[in-house]
Design an enzyme around this catalytic site. Structure first.
Site, mmCIF file in Angstrom:
data_model
loop_
_atom_site.group_PDB
_atom_site.id
_atom_site.type_symbol
_atom_site.label_atom_id
_atom_site.label_comp_id
_atom_site.label_asym_id
_atom_site.label_seq_id
_atom_site.Cartn_x
_atom_site.Cartn_y
_atom_site.Cartn_z
ATOM 1 N N HIS A 139 0.881 -1.163 0.000
ATOM 2 C CA HIS A 139 0.000 0.000 0.000
ATOM 3 C C HIS A 139 0.923 1.218 0.000
ATOM 4 C CE1 HIS A 139 -3.866 -2.043 1.279
ATOM 5 N NE2 HIS A 139 -2.960 -2.992 1.528
ATOM 6 N N HIS A 323 -9.632 -0.916 7.652
ATOM 7 C CA HIS A 323 -10.756 -1.008 6.721
ATOM 8 C C HIS A 323 -11.885 -0.044 7.062
ATOM 9 C CE1 HIS A 323 -9.153 -4.166 4.201
ATOM 10 N NE2 HIS A 323 -8.611 -4.648 5.312
#
EC number: 3.5.1.5
Length: 569
Positions: A139, A323
């Protein structure tokens, strides 16, 4: 003249039959072959052999083929074997693994490994050399990750993101052509190889093709964007046409379909499955079954390996943050609990050990730690040796296990994403992305990290000292990290379609550009030393995992090697 093994190892490094302990683990590798010639070893220093007219040829020029760099008498730990050799580098690439020197006065010198006046030397006696790591689950949340990864021995980062945007913090996608261009421009500054994944979640091909033509080396399907059967089918059609990879993070809550629906959408086409263990996401509770299929290239990430007494508690909080979940919403809490299953996490270690999970990666700043891919891979290997014993084919050493585990973060991710023609192993013709280790610090703190044949990071002492070693010694940037050197020693990987469209030229990119290729015909059988295809079953109530009818279970550990004792200073 005769000398003892101990004397020889102290002078020239270990030779055939000698064993080396990896850090403070219980893993021991044994030198399988020595390519150097006894009595004609290449050693640099006062009164040593690499001098004009001796080991150094006095006539050969760089144009004639003299090496730019030789690493002498080093032990290579690679999926190809565990051998002692000299390693020759020319124009930033590996040109030989064997015997270097001066063929005018020495026997057995590789003709591609002649030492001349233009040859630099790195002494590898008593050291271990590995290929730079390839992390396929990045990421791109902050650019400082590049520094941490490189300092750990990882030299290639693949993934997606645009910085600390909410989407990037959860999914490895560089979404859209505009962001793809900006990230390609940003990558110019970093002395590390990169490749970016576009967002693969779309029911129409046009927005996916647009990203591929902008430079994406692959597409990422993530449940947070909706990994539906329709999106999977569309994405698979695009990557098949472009010869790129697709990485998938499947539907944890089985909202759009179950594991079987995902398999139907994939068909028999090759795909890289992230989070095969399930704790990072994917069909609950049976995502791990995918490791049974020949067209599935499975990887798992650093958060859950190795399985320790702290693993379960740590993950619930991480899940909520990564998340964008709310602890006040019962459904969000239930979502988190559905992914954190002790039985499948325990099975993950064993599936790695039998070669059923082919790759390790970080999941950087999105549950995983970018600087711990190498550490945690070897911690799993150590844990499995202690809990499961020697592997078949091992006789007094851990060579089979060592080669299996190093393949998980070097050659296999490189093959999976079409980079193995450039990186992933210590083989002739590949970019000289190399990591030199003192065995005491193996897996934790490299001594040198080379990018394209030039030192990019090194353990270095006080710059004002009279010699390089006075404290404080820590990993510092070296010359390959500065100026235009980082562009000439590193690669930006792009799709063939974008290269043909002249994207690199239109953006004014100065880094080496290389296409990803040879992807769509891959299968798990191409995963080096990690191609096992056991029949995996999971009890939907207890989450117990079975492989070929045998329950896979192991205990969490309360201590790991390569841990805190290495980070007191």
């Amino acid at each position: 003249m005769k000398m003892s093994r101990e004397e020889y190892a102290e002078l020239f490094g270990p030779t055939t039959g000698d064993k080396i302990r990896l850090g403070d683990t219980d893993l021991w590798i044994e030198v399988e072959k020595d390519f150097t010639v006894y009595g004609e070893e290449m050693i640099f220093g006062g009164g040593k052999t690499i001098r004009d007219g001796m080991g150094q040829n006095g006539r050969i020029t760089g144009k004639d083929g003299a090496l730019d760099l030789v690493i002498t008498n080093v032990v290579l730990l690679d999926y190809t074997g565990i051998v002692k050799a000299d390693v020759g580098v020319k124009d930033g690439r590996i040109v030989g693994v064997g015997k270097s020197g001066n063929p005018d006065i020495m026997d057995g010198v590789d003709p591609h490994m002649v030492i001349g006046a233009g040859t630099e030397v790195i002494s590898g006696e008593g050291k271990i050399l590995t290929a730079g790591g390839v992390d396929t689950h990045i990421h791109f949340i902050c650019p400082q990750q590049m520094e941490v990864a490189l300092s750990s021995g990882v030299t290639t980062l693949l993934g997606g993101g645009t910085g600390p945007a909410t989407g990037s913090k959860a999914t490895t996608c560089t979404s859209g052509a505009w962001y793809m261009a900006r990230m390609l421009e940003a990558a110019e500054e970093f002395p590390i190889n990169v490749g970016f994944l576009g967002k693969g979640n779309a029911s129409d091909k046009a927005p996916l093709i647009e990203q591929v033509e902008a430079g994406a080396i692959g597409l990422k399907l993530h449940e947070d964007w909706g990994t539906t059967p329709s999106a999977i089918k569309t994405c698979m059609e695009v990557v098949d046409e472009a010869d790129i990879q697709v990485a998938i993070h499947t539907d944890t809550i089985n909202e759009a379909g179950f594991l079987e629906n995902t398999l139907d959408a994939i068909g028999d086409r090759v795909i890289h499955t992230y989070h095969i263990e399930g704790a990072g996401g994917g069909h609950a509770p049976d995502i791990m079954k995918l490791a049974s299929y020949a067209n599935i290239l499975p990887s798992s990430t650093t958060p859950t390996i190795p399985y320790t007494v702290n693993t379960m508690d740590e993950h619930l909080d991480m899940m909520m943050v990564c998340h964008h979940l709310d602890a006040k919403v019962p459904e969000d809490v239930a979502f988190s609990h559905s992914r954190i299953r002790a039985a499948t996490i325990a099975a993950e270690d064993i599936l790695h050990d039998i070669g059923a999970i082919s790759m390790t990666s970080s999941d950087s700043q999105a549950m995983g730690r970018v600087g711990e891919v190498i550490i945690r891979t070897w911690q799993v290997a150590d844990k499995m040796k202690k809990q499961r014993g020697a592997l078949a084919g091992e006789n007094g050493n851990d060579n089979v296990r060592a080669k299996r585990y190093i393949a998980k973060y070097t050659i296999n991710p490189a093959i999976t994403h079409g980079l193995s023609h450039e990186v992933g192993s210590v083989e002739k013709g590949k970019l000289a992305d190399l990591v030199l280790w003192d065995p005491v610090f193996f897996g934790v703190k490299p001594e040198l990290v080379l990018k394209g044949g030039m030192i990019a990071r090194a353990q270095m002492g006080d710059p004002n000292a009279s010699i390089p070693t006075p404290e404080p010694v820590f990993m510092r940037q070296m010359y390959a990290s500065y100026g235009k050197a980082n562009r000439s020693t590193s690669i930006t990987f792009m799709s063939q379609a974008s290269i043909e469209r002249g994207v690199a030229e239109s953006l004014g990119l100065e880094k080496r550009i290389s296409p990803v290729k040879n992807i769509r015909k891959l299968s798990k059988l191409d995963m080096k030393l990690n191609s096992a295809l056991p029949k995996i079953e999971i009890d939907p109530k207890t989450y117990q995992v079975f492989a070929d009818g045998e329950e896979l279970s192991c205990q969490p550990v309360d201590y790991v090697p390569l841990g805190q004792r290495y980070f007191l200073f």
